[in-house]
Every structure is written in structure tokens, then in C-alpha cells.
Design an enzyme around this catalytic site. Sequence first.
Site, short mmCIF file in Angstrom:
data_model
loop_
_atom_site.label_atom_id
_atom_site.label_comp_id
_atom_site.label_asym_id
_atom_site.label_seq_id
_atom_site.Cartn_x
_atom_site.Cartn_y
_atom_site.Cartn_z
N HIS A 1 21.83 -24.73 -1.61
CA HIS A 1 20.88 -25.76 -1.19
C HIS A 1 20.02 -26.20 -2.37
O HIS A 1 19.83 -27.40 -2.61
CB HIS A 1 20.01 -25.20 -0.05
CG HIS A 1 18.91 -26.11 0.41
ND1 HIS A 1 18.94 -26.74 1.62
CD2 HIS A 1 17.74 -26.47 -0.18
CE1 HIS A 1 17.84 -27.47 1.76
NE2 HIS A 1 17.09 -27.31 0.68
N GLU A 2 19.49 -25.24 -3.12
CA GLU A 2 18.60 -25.56 -4.24
C GLU A 2 19.36 -26.19 -5.41
O GLU A 2 18.84 -27.10 -6.07
CB GLU A 2 17.81 -24.33 -4.68
CG GLU A 2 16.91 -23.73 -3.62
CD GLU A 2 15.92 -24.70 -2.99
OE1 GLU A 2 15.50 -25.67 -3.66
OE2 GLU A 2 15.56 -24.51 -1.82
N CYS B 1 14.05 -28.06 4.74
CA CYS B 1 13.72 -28.37 3.36
C CYS B 1 12.25 -28.76 3.27
O CYS B 1 11.76 -29.54 4.10
CB CYS B 1 14.60 -29.53 2.88
SG CYS B 1 14.31 -30.01 1.18
N LEU B 2 11.57 -28.23 2.27
CA LEU B 2 10.16 -28.56 2.09
C LEU B 2 9.95 -30.04 1.78
O LEU B 2 8.87 -30.57 2.02
CB LEU B 2 9.55 -27.69 0.99
CG LEU B 2 9.55 -26.18 1.26
CD1 LEU B 2 9.01 -25.41 0.07
CD2 LEU B 2 8.76 -25.86 2.53
N GLN C 1 11.47 -30.81 -6.83
CA GLN C 1 10.66 -30.95 -5.61
C GLN C 1 9.16 -30.95 -5.91
O GLN C 1 8.37 -31.30 -5.05
CB GLN C 1 10.98 -29.85 -4.61
CG GLN C 1 12.37 -29.97 -4.01
CD GLN C 1 12.63 -28.84 -3.04
OE1 GLN C 1 13.09 -27.77 -3.43
NE2 GLN C 1 12.32 -29.08 -1.77
N HIS D 1 19.69 -29.79 -4.89
CA HIS D 1 18.49 -30.53 -5.32
C HIS D 1 18.59 -30.91 -6.80
O HIS D 1 18.21 -32.02 -7.19
CB HIS D 1 17.22 -29.72 -5.11
CG HIS D 1 16.64 -29.82 -3.75
ND1 HIS D 1 16.17 -31.00 -3.22
CD2 HIS D 1 16.44 -28.88 -2.79
CE1 HIS D 1 15.72 -30.79 -2.00
NE2 HIS D 1 15.88 -29.51 -1.72
N GLY E 1 12.80 -21.23 -0.85
CA GLY E 1 13.40 -21.75 -2.08
C GLY E 1 12.71 -23.04 -2.48
O GLY E 1 12.21 -23.78 -1.63
#
Length: 178
Positions: free
Chosen positions: A141-142, A99-100, A51, A145, A46
Site C-alpha cells: 500500500h505504501e 488511507c490517511l 502524504q 503511494h 503506515g
Amino acid sequence: MAILPIVCIPDPILREISTPVDTFDADLKTLIADMFETMYDAPGIGLAAVQVGVPKRLLVIDLQEEEDEEGKPVKDPRVFINPEILEESDSFVPYKEGCLSIPEQYAEVMRPDRIKAKWQDADGGWHEGEIDGLLAVCLQHEIDHLNGVLFIDHLTRLKRDMLLKKLAKGRKEGVIAA
């Protein structure tokens, strides 16, 4: 398509609240394609636009849960624009999240196991649906963000501090990219 640089903590853009997408054009489709390319390259499942430095209410997901006959993940790309969670279940499930934007760090987070959400597609069409399992966890989660929230914000202060110290140590030792 291009691989975009992924913004990592402590960059303050990750704490911004993303603005709605109101133009559905070729530039948006290019951004979506670049986001998928970036997510696959990372690799991740994701990625929110913030991000990659674009604070717009756009995210992409591909769980890649299925495998083909050669054992390679089957791509099932999904785009969520201006997503909203309409309802959450009362039952929560633990999931080990990463997480990236917080490289190589993972922690268990409790989230509702089912949600009802609505979102737009790349052409601006609206969709609504019941979502469960890993897709529900990833979507929550996204969406976090898009609201300036990171998965570490769901942890106790002690666990969050330990994770951030581990990240700082990894960066200092050159094991984790800065």
C-alpha cells in the site's frame, strides 16, 4: 518532533512519482521522526513521505499488533527507504484497506500475500527480506503511494466512485475534515 499536515485527495502531489532518497543525514532522521509522530497521532499504521508533502521514496510502518500487559499497543517502528518489491506470490488475499489521505473510507483490496522486498534503513544500509501478512499488505500500500497510486485505484470504477461520493458527502456535512 512535529505533527505534519497530511495531504488528502484530490491534492495532485499524491499522484506524483516520488524520487529516490540519496542523502542520509540529520534532516532525513528528523523527517522520519516527524512522520512517525504524525502517523501515531492520526492514528495509522503506515505513512509515505508524499502524504506529508515530501515526494521522496520513504515510508514508515508500525502495525502495533502486540499489546503490553496494560493492553496498550506495543510500538515496533519500521523505516523503508527506496523500497522495491523484488517478487510477489501468486496467491492473493483480501484486506480491508483505508488511507490517511482518504479519511474514514475503507474498501477490500486484493494483494499478494507474500513479497520479497529490498530497502534501505535511515543510515543507508541495505536490507532484503521475505514479508507476509499485514506487513506485506501495508508495505505494498505504501509503496503504491511512492508510485502515485492510491488504494482506490485497485477498486472497480463503481466502487471507487461510490467511495469518493461518500467522502464528498462526509466533507460537505462536516463529518470528515476537508
